[in-house]
Design an enzyme around this catalytic site. Structure first.
Site, PDB file in Angstrom:
ATOM      1  N   ASN A  36       0.813  -1.207   0.000  1.00 41.98           N
ATOM      2  CA  ASN A  36       0.000   0.000   0.000  1.00 41.98           C
ATOM      3  C   ASN A  36       0.851   1.264   0.000  1.00 41.98           C
ATOM      4  O   ASN A  36       0.440   2.302  -0.515  1.00 41.98           O
ATOM      5  CB  ASN A  36      -0.942   0.001   1.212  1.00 41.98           C
ATOM      6  CG  ASN A  36      -2.211  -0.775   0.950  1.00 41.98           C
ATOM      7  OD1 ASN A  36      -2.968  -0.458   0.033  1.00 41.98           O
ATOM      8  ND2 ASN A  36      -2.445  -1.811   1.739  1.00 41.98           N
ATOM      9  N   HIS A 132      -7.548  -1.895   6.615  1.00 43.66           N
ATOM     10  CA  HIS A 132      -7.828  -3.262   7.059  1.00 43.66           C
ATOM     11  C   HIS A 132      -8.520  -4.023   5.936  1.00 43.66           C
ATOM     12  O   HIS A 132      -9.448  -3.489   5.299  1.00 43.66           O
ATOM     13  CB  HIS A 132      -8.722  -3.235   8.302  1.00 43.66           C
ATOM     14  CG  HIS A 132      -9.057  -4.597   8.813  1.00 43.66           C
ATOM     15  ND1 HIS A 132      -8.143  -5.369   9.505  1.00 43.66           N
ATOM     16  CD2 HIS A 132     -10.195  -5.333   8.731  1.00 43.66           C
ATOM     17  CE1 HIS A 132      -8.707  -6.522   9.819  1.00 43.66           C
ATOM     18  NE2 HIS A 132      -9.941  -6.528   9.372  1.00 43.66           N
TER      19      HIS A 132
END
Length: 214
Positions: A36, A132
């Site tokens: 990410n 998440h």
């Protein structure tokens, strides 16, 4: 003949020149490959994106993401948790000192695999983000893809939220979903969710930075 006085004039900007924007300084915490983080680096490289990465910090000296950050010309730092033993707060005080020294206004967790103590969470309250791999509040914690398949869920996805003392319990800032296919395995589902993570995280960070810049 006297020369006319020199006047200092701001150089005229071309009409179509991109408008300079105020960029919010951001620090990223990683423990592994920083998948990410790559998406955030690409976003922050755009001149119209309202964030700049001032530090990439890892608790693991062997985190592959450190090399990715260095290749992008970013400042990196390792604060290994192992010498601190079970004293998590002492480790986090070192991290906090580095974050403060970097000038970061926001902290972004990108695969940071440590449960944070209330001390650090409080120090960066409302200024720390996490992503998440599930549609919270469903499937907090680990092994979310296996859990979604076992539960017979029809969709799965990812959530960006503010970090609080409760694991994966912070206020939700954004979500992205994918349908669960009959042929899905945890690996194929994880791959599709990860694609959405790479799109969602930069979008949410941009939204938060726009608020900070005002």
């Amino acid at each position: 003949m006297k020369k006319p006085p020199v006047r200092n004039r701001a150089k005229a900007q071309p009409k179509n020149a991109p408008k300079k924007i105020q960029k919010v300084p951001v620090a990223i915490l990683i423990s592994g490959r920083g998948s990410n983080m790559r998406a955030l680096i690409e976003a922050c490289a755009r001149p119209d994106y309202p964030a700049e990465i001032v530090l990439v910090l890892s608790n693991r000296p062997d985190a592959p993401g450190l090399e990715v950050a260095e290749d992008a010309g970013l400042k990196t730092l390792v604060i290994d948790h192992k010498p601190f033993g079970t004293d998590r707060e002492a480790h986090e005080r070192e991290i906090d000192a580095a974050l403060q020294a970097s000038g970061a206004m926001l902290v972004v967790l990108a695969g940071y695999m440590r449960v944070l103590t209330p001390w650090l969470v409080k120090a960066w309250e409302d200024r720390m983000l996490n992503i998440h791999p599930s549609l919270l509040p469903a499937f907090p914690g680990l092994h979310t893809h296996e859990a979604a398949l076992k539960a017979g869920a029809k969709e799965h996805g990812c959530t960006v939220h503010l970090v609080t003392s409760g694991v994966d319990e912070g206020p939700i800032l954004g979500q992205a979903s994918v349908p669960i296919l009959d042929t899905d395995t945890p690996e194929t589902l994880a791959a599709r969710v990860l694609e959405q993570e790479h799109l969602l995280y930069p979008d949410v960070l941009e939204m938060i930075c726009d608020v900070f810049a005002k």
